[in-house]
Design a protein around this motif. Structure first.
Motif, PDB file in Angstrom:
ATOM      1  N   ASP A 206      75.086  29.136  62.910  1.00 27.38           N
ATOM      2  CA  ASP A 206      73.771  28.609  63.269  1.00 27.38           C
ATOM      3  C   ASP A 206      73.565  27.165  62.841  1.00 27.38           C
ATOM      4  O   ASP A 206      72.743  26.460  63.420  1.00 27.38           O
ATOM      5  N   ALA A 207      74.261  26.762  61.783  1.00 31.24           N
ATOM      6  CA  ALA A 207      73.994  25.431  61.243  1.00 31.24           C
ATOM      7  C   ALA A 207      75.146  25.023  60.339  1.00 31.24           C
ATOM      8  O   ALA A 207      76.019  25.828  60.015  1.00 31.24           O
ATOM      9  N   THR A 208      75.130  23.752  59.924  1.00 35.47           N
ATOM     10  CA  THR A 208      76.152  23.232  59.014  1.00 35.47           C
ATOM     11  C   THR A 208      75.475  22.429  57.915  1.00 35.47           C
ATOM     12  O   THR A 208      74.327  22.018  58.057  1.00 35.47           O
ATOM     13  N   SER A 209      76.206  22.198  56.830  1.00 35.59           N
ATOM     14  CA  SER A 209      75.704  21.303  55.776  1.00 35.59           C
ATOM     15  C   SER A 209      76.178  19.874  56.016  1.00 35.59           C
ATOM     16  O   SER A 209      75.728  18.958  55.341  1.00 35.59           O
ATOM     17  N   ASN A 210      77.078  19.691  56.983  1.00 36.23           N
ATOM     18  CA  ASN A 210      77.778  18.425  57.190  1.00 36.23           C
ATOM     19  C   ASN A 210      76.919  17.442  58.008  1.00 36.23           C
ATOM     20  O   ASN A 210      76.781  17.588  59.225  1.00 36.23           O
ATOM     21  N   VAL A 211      76.366  16.450  57.326  1.00 35.79           N
ATOM     22  CA  VAL A 211      75.416  15.535  57.958  1.00 35.79           C
ATOM     23  C   VAL A 211      76.068  14.756  59.101  1.00 35.79           C
ATOM     24  O   VAL A 211      75.471  14.599  60.167  1.00 35.79           O
ATOM     25  N   ALA A 212      77.305  14.291  58.887  1.00 34.02           N
ATOM     26  CA  ALA A 212      77.978  13.526  59.942  1.00 34.02           C
ATOM     27  C   ALA A 212      78.143  14.382  61.195  1.00 34.02           C
ATOM     28  O   ALA A 212      77.925  13.908  62.315  1.00 34.02           O
ATOM     29  N   ALA A 213      78.508  15.644  61.017  1.00 32.08           N
ATOM     30  CA  ALA A 213      78.668  16.530  62.179  1.00 32.08           C
ATOM     31  C   ALA A 213      77.322  16.769  62.847  1.00 32.08           C
ATOM     32  O   ALA A 213      77.237  16.879  64.070  1.00 32.08           O
ATOM     33  N   GLY A 214      76.271  16.847  62.046  1.00 29.83           N
ATOM     34  CA  GLY A 214      74.928  16.984  62.611  1.00 29.83           C
ATOM     35  C   GLY A 214      74.609  15.803  63.504  1.00 29.83           C
ATOM     36  O   GLY A 214      74.060  15.954  64.599  1.00 29.83           O
ATOM     37  N   LYS A 215      74.972  14.623  63.044  1.00 32.36           N
ATOM     38  CA  LYS A 215      74.684  13.410  63.811  1.00 32.36           C
ATOM     39  C   LYS A 215      75.536  13.344  65.083  1.00 32.36           C
ATOM     40  O   LYS A 215      75.031  13.070  66.166  1.00 32.36           O
ATOM     41  N   VAL A 216      76.830  13.592  64.943  1.00 36.95           N
ATOM     42  CA  VAL A 216      77.736  13.430  66.091  1.00 36.95           C
ATOM     43  C   VAL A 216      77.511  14.500  67.157  1.00 36.95           C
ATOM     44  O   VAL A 216      77.538  14.225  68.344  1.00 36.95           O
ATOM     45  N   PHE A 217      77.287  15.744  66.714  1.00 32.38           N
ATOM     46  CA  PHE A 217      77.259  16.854  67.674  1.00 32.38           C
ATOM     47  C   PHE A 217      75.880  17.486  67.860  1.00 32.38           C
ATOM     48  O   PHE A 217      75.747  18.441  68.620  1.00 32.38           O
ATOM     49  N   GLY A 218      74.898  17.020  67.126  1.00 31.39           N
ATOM     50  CA  GLY A 218      73.564  17.610  67.256  1.00 31.39           C
ATOM     51  C   GLY A 218      73.473  19.031  66.709  1.00 31.39           C
ATOM     52  O   GLY A 218      72.650  19.824  67.161  1.00 31.39           O
ATOM     53  N   ILE A 219      74.312  19.356  65.730  1.00 30.42           N
ATOM     54  CA  ILE A 219      74.263  20.699  65.139  1.00 30.42           C
ATOM     55  C   ILE A 219      73.139  20.752  64.102  1.00 30.42           C
ATOM     56  O   ILE A 219      72.964  19.816  63.326  1.00 30.42           O
ATOM     57  N   PRO A 220      72.352  21.854  64.084  1.00 30.70           N
ATOM     58  CA  PRO A 220      71.304  21.969  63.061  1.00 30.70           C
ATOM     59  C   PRO A 220      71.888  21.865  61.644  1.00 30.70           C
ATOM     60  O   PRO A 220      72.993  22.338  61.393  1.00 30.70           O
ATOM     61  N   LEU A 221      71.135  21.241  60.741  1.00 29.49           N
ATOM     62  CA  LEU A 221      71.611  21.010  59.374  1.00 29.49           C
ATOM     63  C   LEU A 221      70.854  21.863  58.371  1.00 29.49           C
ATOM     64  O   LEU A 221      69.641  22.075  58.513  1.00 29.49           O
ATOM     65  N   ARG A 222      71.544  22.310  57.338  1.00 28.13           N
ATOM     66  CA  ARG A 222      70.909  23.081  56.277  1.00 28.13           C
ATOM     67  C   ARG A 222      71.449  22.663  54.924  1.00 28.13           C
ATOM     68  O   ARG A 222      72.619  22.289  54.803  1.00 28.13           O
ATOM     69  N   GLY A 223      70.618  22.825  53.902  1.00 24.66           N
ATOM     70  CA  GLY A 223      71.070  22.543  52.543  1.00 24.66           C
ATOM     71  C   GLY A 223      69.895  22.325  51.614  1.00 24.66           C
ATOM     72  O   GLY A 223      68.817  21.936  52.068  1.00 24.66           O
ATOM     73  N   THR A 224      70.067  22.611  50.331  1.00 24.44           N
ATOM     74  CA  THR A 224      68.963  22.455  49.392  1.00 24.44           C
ATOM     75  C   THR A 224      69.391  21.678  48.162  1.00 24.44           C
ATOM     76  O   THR A 224      69.323  20.474  48.146  1.00 24.44           O
ATOM     77  N   HIS A 225      69.874  22.378  47.127  1.00 24.13           N
ATOM     78  CA  HIS A 225      70.305  21.658  45.929  1.00 24.13           C
ATOM     79  C   HIS A 225      71.438  22.412  45.255  1.00 24.13           C
ATOM     80  O   HIS A 225      71.732  23.545  45.595  1.00 24.13           O
ATOM     81  N   SER A 226      72.069  21.743  44.291  1.00 20.57           N
ATOM     82  CA  SER A 226      73.252  22.296  43.628  1.00 20.57           C
ATOM     83  C   SER A 226      72.939  22.663  42.178  1.00 20.57           C
ATOM     84  O   SER A 226      71.835  22.415  41.683  1.00 20.57           O
ATOM     85  N   HIS A 227      73.938  23.203  41.495  1.00 23.57           N
ATOM     86  CA  HIS A 227      73.783  23.485  40.064  1.00 23.57           C
ATOM     87  C   HIS A 227      73.541  22.205  39.272  1.00 23.57           C
ATOM     88  O   HIS A 227      72.792  22.201  38.294  1.00 23.57           O
ATOM     89  N   ALA A 228      74.168  21.122  39.701  1.00 30.44           N
ATOM     90  CA  ALA A 228      74.003  19.863  38.972  1.00 30.44           C
ATOM     91  C   ALA A 228      72.539  19.442  38.967  1.00 30.44           C
ATOM     92  O   ALA A 228      72.021  18.935  37.970  1.00 30.44           O
ATOM     93  N   TYR A 229      71.854  19.684  40.086  1.00 30.06           N
ATOM     94  CA  TYR A 229      70.435  19.324  40.149  1.00 30.06           C
ATOM     95  C   TYR A 229      69.664  20.091  39.075  1.00 30.06           C
ATOM     96  O   TYR A 229      68.830  19.526  38.360  1.00 30.06           O
ATOM     97  N   VAL A 230      69.982  21.361  38.957  1.00 35.98           N
ATOM     98  CA  VAL A 230      69.291  22.195  37.962  1.00 35.98           C
ATOM     99  C   VAL A 230      69.592  21.692  36.558  1.00 35.98           C
ATOM    100  O   VAL A 230      68.678  21.480  35.740  1.00 35.98           O
ATOM    101  N   SER A 231      70.870  21.441  36.276  1.00 37.03           N
ATOM    102  CA  SER A 231      71.174  21.067  34.892  1.00 37.03           C
ATOM    103  C   SER A 231      70.882  19.599  34.592  1.00 37.03           C
ATOM    104  O   SER A 231      70.975  19.180  33.451  1.00 37.03           O
ATOM    105  N   SER A 232      70.480  18.833  35.601  1.00 37.40           N
ATOM    106  CA  SER A 232      70.103  17.445  35.315  1.00 37.40           C
ATOM    107  C   SER A 232      68.724  17.372  34.638  1.00 37.40           C
ATOM    108  O   SER A 232      68.354  16.339  34.097  1.00 37.40           O
ATOM    109  N   TYR A 233      67.984  18.463  34.699  1.00 42.94           N
ATOM    110  CA  TYR A 233      66.669  18.488  34.045  1.00 42.94           C
ATOM    111  C   TYR A 233      66.763  19.112  32.651  1.00 42.94           C
ATOM    112  O   TYR A 233      67.576  20.012  32.427  1.00 42.94           O
TER     113      TYR A 233
END
Lengths: 562, 562
Positions: A206-233
C-alpha cells in the motif's frame, strides 16, 4: 504517445521519441557485459551483424518454492530501448577496451546503432506468468539484440522477483491489512531500494517509507519515528512550547503536557488497568508528547523502546487521550520487537479497557502496526497464533528477496534468418524451445486459467469451444485435451520497430498494480498456496512438439560407445 | 583534496567542495525514510534540531555463517555527505508529503541544511571488521544526522555484504586463480550490478564483465561470447572473409577456414586422440573460426553449446592450432555446464595430448575457465574433487549474496548533548553500547589481531607492552588480560565538520582493494575458515563496562510481579 509517434516519425530512434529514459540514469548502453561488444564486433567483422534474430526472455523455475511469478520491469526496458544510442565518450570507451586490431568501421557502425529496427513483444507488466513461456520476445539485427540482452535481463530479473515476493506477502497477510514497504536501508544498493519500492507497490503493497520512490513513482508514503527519537529525550521538562490548538481551531490549550500527565495518572489510577504497570519511562513520555505536538493529526508512536506494556502503551494512551480532549484522533502504535502476536493482543485489550473506562468511542480500534524482520513465514505464524495487528511494515526480507535472492531469467536465441535454433543441454530443463512462437492462455468454465500453450508463429490460434491437444514440451507422456472458454493472446507489441504494428500503451504504475492484483485473483488458488502448490501447466502444440524433437535429434551429437 | 579544502573554505557546504557526488545520481537527500523527515520536523518544532547527537553505525552478526566482515561503502557516504543539500523541488516535495499543519519555518530551515557541522569518523574502507564495533560514528545536529541515517545505511549495508562475499569466494578459490565477476544480469537492479562490480573487485576479484563498471571505476574487463553466438552460425560457408594476417604482420593467410579444417582432420586422425570424438558440430566450428578471425589475439571459446568433449574442445583446438600456425596463441576455453571438475581434467588431458602429438609447447597450459552458478560451496567441492580450472566466472550467487541477502547494519543514538544514551531490548544482543567511544585493534606477537576494544572517548588509549583488562560488553564472566604488541586506533576522521581536524584521504579503489587483501592476511586463519570459524573477540574497557551496566539498570523499568 501514439500521436507523438505519428507526428515525429518512428519513435525510439535514439532520442526516445518523447519517451523518458530509464528511471536510473546509470542504465546506459554500456550497462552490459563486455562479451556483447566482442560478439557485436565479431558479427560485424563477419558481415553478419544485420541478420535478423529472435530471442526469447523466460525463466525456468518459479521463485520462493511457489508455482507462479509476476512479470515486471517491462516499462523500464521499453524506456531503455527507446533511448538506446551510443554517445561519443561511450564509443571511445568501447574502443579502449576492445583489442587495437579491431577495425574503425565498427565504431562508425556503433555510432549509427539504435532500436528503430528492433521489435519487442511482451506479456503486459503485472501479469502472472509461468516457466518457459517467453515474457518478452526481442527481434532485430543480431548484433543490436545481443547488446540489449544484459540490460533487459537486469531490468526484468529483480523487478519480477521482488514483485512476486510482494504479492506473496500480500497473499499471506490478507486483503484487509495495510502493507508498508520499509526496506530502503537494507536494500542491495540505492536503486535496489527505489526499485523495491516501485515493484512492491506493483505487487500489492500500500505504501513505502522511501521518499525518493514516493517522488519518482507517486507511491503513498508512510513513516513516524524511530527509537533514536524516543531516546533523544530525557524528560518532559525539555518541552518548551507546550501549547496546542484544538482540532477545530476554536481554542488553544496552553499546557498540553499537563493534560498528558493528568491522563497518565488517571490511567494509572484506573480500576481495570490497575497494576498493569508502574512508573512509565519519562523520556519516552516526553518524546511521545513532543511528537504529538508536532503531528497532532498523525500521532503514531513506536512503543517498544523501553517496555511495551509497562511503559510504551500507557504513555501512548496518555498522549492519545490528551489529543482526544482537543478533538484529535491518534492513529496508533508500532511494535518493533518481542512477541508481536501477544503484544498486539495485550495492546488491543488495553485500548478496549480505555474505551470502556473513559467512554472514548472507537479507541479500542486504535491501529496497531508491526515491524521487525517480518517475512512470509512470520506473517503466517502470526495468523496461526491469532493477533490484533492492522498493518505490517516489512523491509529486509521483502526487498532483498532473502528467501531467494535471484530469479534466473535467460535470453535465448530461438531463430536467426528465419531458421529455428535450439540450445541443447544434458539437463533437459535447460533445453530451449526453438522458433518464433505465439503464446496463449486458455481459461476454463470457472474463469480460472487452465494452462498456457505455445505454438509456432504461423499456426492458427486456439479457438474458444474447440478441443486442442496440449503437450508437455519435453515429456511425451504428458498431454491433455483442452476446450478453452476464453483464449488470451499473451504477447503484445510494445515496440513495433519497422513492422508498422500498433504499439501497446505502457499504463501508469497504479493501473499495472490493479492489473496485478486482479491477475492474482484469476489464478486457481491451489497454484497460489504456500504449501505444496500445484504446478500450472505450460504446454506446446502438437506441431511445435514434433518440430522441437526433430531439431533436437538433428543437432545432438551421436555418442560413440567404446 | 586537502589543498582544495584550504583554498575553498570548508568542504561539503552543499556543493561538495570539489568532491564528486555519489556514483548513482539517484542518491539524493530524498533517498531516505519518511520518518527521518517527520522526526526532523518534530525536533525542529521542539527547538531540539540542533542538539548535538552521536550515532554509531555497526552490525550485530557476521554474514554467511562466518566470523568476519569487510567494511565498504565509505567513499560513497562521504561523497553523499559532501554534496548534501536540498534543492527547491525537493523541498516542495517534502512540503507536499508532510501534513499541511507543518510550519513554513521548517522548510526555510531545510533550505539551509548541509553537512558543514557534521563530523564523520570511520574505519578505513576495506578493513576487516567485527560485530558491535562502530564502522562509522556520525556526530552533528540531531535533525541532520537522522536525515543521513537511511542513505548511509543503504550505502554501507550492501557494499560491505558483497565485498565480504567476494573475499570469501577469493579465499576458497585460492590466490592463484583468476576470479571474474559476471553478475550484472542477475543483480538486484542496475546499480546492484554496478555496485557489485565495484565491491567484488575491492574484495579480491580480478575483473568484471560489466562495461559500465569498467568505465566508472577503472576495473579490468573480461568476456568473450555466449551460446547464442555459437548457435547463430549454421556452417563455415557463412564465413565470407576468410583471410587473416599473421601475428607479426609478415604475411596474410587467404583461407583461414581451410587451415582450421585441416587441423580438425589431423586431430580426428591422431592416434592418441583417436576415438575421443566423431563428427563435431559444424555451426560451432563456424562460430569459433569466425570469432578467431575477429579476435586472433584474444581467442577464448565457450565449448559447451553442444557437447564439450565430442565437439567443443576438438573444435576449439582446431581453431587454436590454426591460429598457432599464424603466430597467435589462443587464450582458452570456458565451460558453462556439466561436471566442471571432470570436464576440466578431460580438457586438460586433451590439451596435453595436442601439445605432445603436434609439438606445440605450452598448449597443455591453455586456460580453462568455469562458470555456471558457482558459489563458495561449488568452489569448495571442485577443490575437493580436484580440477584443472584456471579461472572462475561467478555471477548470481556472488552479486545477490544468495547465501545471505542482507547485512543488518544499524544506526544507533549513543549520546545527545553529551549525555550517553542506551537502547534496551529483551534480546541482549540488541542492547546498544552507549557513549562516544574510541575503538582499538590490539595485535599479538605473531602479527595477528588479538581483539578489538572499545573505551570511553576520554580514557587513555591502550599502550604497547602494557597489560589491559578487556571485558565482554554484556557477559560478566568473559574477560581477559591482553598485552598488545601493536595498537591500531580504528576510527579516522573522514569528515571533520567544524572540528578543525585533518581529513583522511579517500584512496583510489585499487588501493582500497590492496588494503583489503592485506587485511585479510592479517586475520588469524581460524577466524577466516569456512567451517566452524573461531569468533573474534570484541571487548570493552573496564570503565566502559561499568558505565554500560549502570546506565542499563537506570533505564530499565522494574517489573512488578503479582
Amino acid at each position: 504517445m501514439r500521436e507523438m509517434t505519428e507526428s515525429n516519425g518512428p519513435v525510439g530512434v535514439g532520442e526516445g521519441g518523447g519517451m523518458p529514459g530509464p528511471t536510473n540514469p546509470m542504465v546506459t548502453p554500456l550497462l552490459t557485459d563486455l562479451y556483447q561488444f566482442t560478439m557485436a564486433y565479431a558479427y560485424w567483422k563477419a558481415g553478419k551483424h544485420s541478420e535478423r534474430a529472435v530471442f526469447d526472455l523466460y525463466f525456468r523455475r518459479n521463485p520462493f518454492g511457489g508455482e507462479y511469478t509476476v512479470f515486471a520491469g517491462l516499462e523500464e526496458c521499453i524506456r531503455f530501448i527507446a533511448n538506446f544510442k551510443f554517445g561519443e565518450d561511450e564509443i571511445s570507451f568501447v574502443r579502449q577496451i576492445l583489442p587495437p586490431s579491431c577495425e574503425d568501421g565498427f565504431y562508425d557502425y556503433l555510432r549509427g546503432v539504435d532500436c528503430s529496427d528492433v521489435e519487442i513483444y511482451a506479456i503486459p507488466e503485472g501479469t502472472v506468468v509461468f516457466p518457459r513461456v517467453p515474457l518478452m520476445r526481442v527481434e532485430g539485427p543480431i548484433a543490436i539484440v545481443q547488446l540489449l540482452e544484459t540490460p533487459i535481463l537486469n531490468l526484468v530479473n529483480y523487478a519480477s522477483l521482488v514483485t512476486t515476493n510482494a504479492s506473496r506477502h500480500r497473499s499471506v497477510a490478507g486483503k484487509s491489512k495495510l502493507l508498508l514497504e520499509f526496506g530502503l536501508r537494507r536494500a542491495q544498493g540505492p536503486d535496489g531500494g527505489i526499485g523495491a519500492s516501485k515493484y512492491c507497490y506493483m505487487g500489492g503493497f500500500d505504501a513505502t517509507s522511501n521518499v525518493a520512490a514516493g517522488k519518482v513513482f507517486g507511491i503513498p508514503l508512510r513513516g513516524t519515528h524511530s527509537h533514536a527519537y524516543v531516546s533523544s529525550y530525557m524528560s518532559v521538562d525539555e518541552i518548551l512550547d507546550k501549547s496546542l490548538r484544538s482540532s477545530d481551531g476554536s481554542s488553544t490549550c496552553d499546557d498540553f503536557v499537563s493534560i498528558v500527565q493528568e491522563w497518565l495518572s488517571r490511567i494509572q489510577g484506573s480500576n481495570s488497568l490497575h497494576g498493569a504497570f508502574g512508573e512509565t519511562n519519562q523520556s519516552e513520555l516526553a518524546a511521545f508528547t513532543s511528537y504529538a505536538l508536532a503531528f497532532p493529526t498523525n500521532f503514531l508512536a513506536l512503543v517498544d523502546t523501553y517496555d511495551v506494556m509497562r511503559s510504551g502503551v500507557p504513555n501512548f494512551c496518555a498522549v492519545a487521550l490528551a489529543l482526544n480532549d482537543l478533538g484529535y484522533k491518534a492513529i496508533g502504535i508500532r511494535l518493533d520487537s518481542g512477541d508481536l502476536a501477544y503484544l498486539s493482543c495485550e495492546s488491543r485489550k488495553f485500548f478496549k479497557c480505555i474505551e470502556e473506562e473513559f467512554g472514548i468511542p472507537g479507541f479500542g480500534k486504535t491501529n496497531i502496526t508491526a515491524s521487525n524482520n517480518l517475512n512470509e513465514e512470520t506473517l503466517d505464524a502470526l495468523n496461526k497464533q491469532g493477533h490484533e495487528l492492522d498493518a505490517f511494515g516489512i523491509g529486509t526480507y521483502l526487498v532483498t528477496c532473502y528467501a531467494q535472492a535471484a530469479l534466473g531469467c535467460v535470453f535465448k536465441l530461438v531463430e536467426i534468418n528465419n531458421q529455428p535454433r535450439i540450445k541443447l543441454s544434458e539437463d533437459v530443463s535447460k533445453v530451449s524451445i526453438p522458433c518464433k512462437k505465439r503464446c496463449y492462455r486458455l481459461y476454463g468454465k470457472e474463469g480460472f486459467a487452465l494452462l498456457d500453450i505455445m505454438t509456432g508463429e504461423n499456426e492458427s490460434p486456439p479457438k474458444v469451444g474447440e478441443r486442442i491437444l496440449c503437450r508437455h514440451p519435453f515429456n511425451e507422456s504428458k498431454r491433455a485435451y483442452v476446450v478453452p472458454q476464453r483464449v488470451d493472446d499473451l504477447l503484445k507489441c510494445y515496440w513495433p520497430g519497422k513492422s508498422g504494428k500498433e504499439r501497446e500503451e505502457l499504463p501508469p504504475l497504479k493501473e499495472v498494480r490493479t492489473r496485478c492484483i486482479k491477475q492474482l485473483e484469476q489464478v486457481r488458488p491451489d497454484h497460489m498456496r504456500r504449501l505444496n502448490p500445484t504446478p500450472y501447466k505450460v504446454s506446446v502444440s502438437m506441431e511445435l512438439y514434433n518440430f522441437i524433437h526433430f531439431l533436437w535429434l538433428n543437432e545432438a551429437p551421436v555418442g560413440e560407445l567404446q
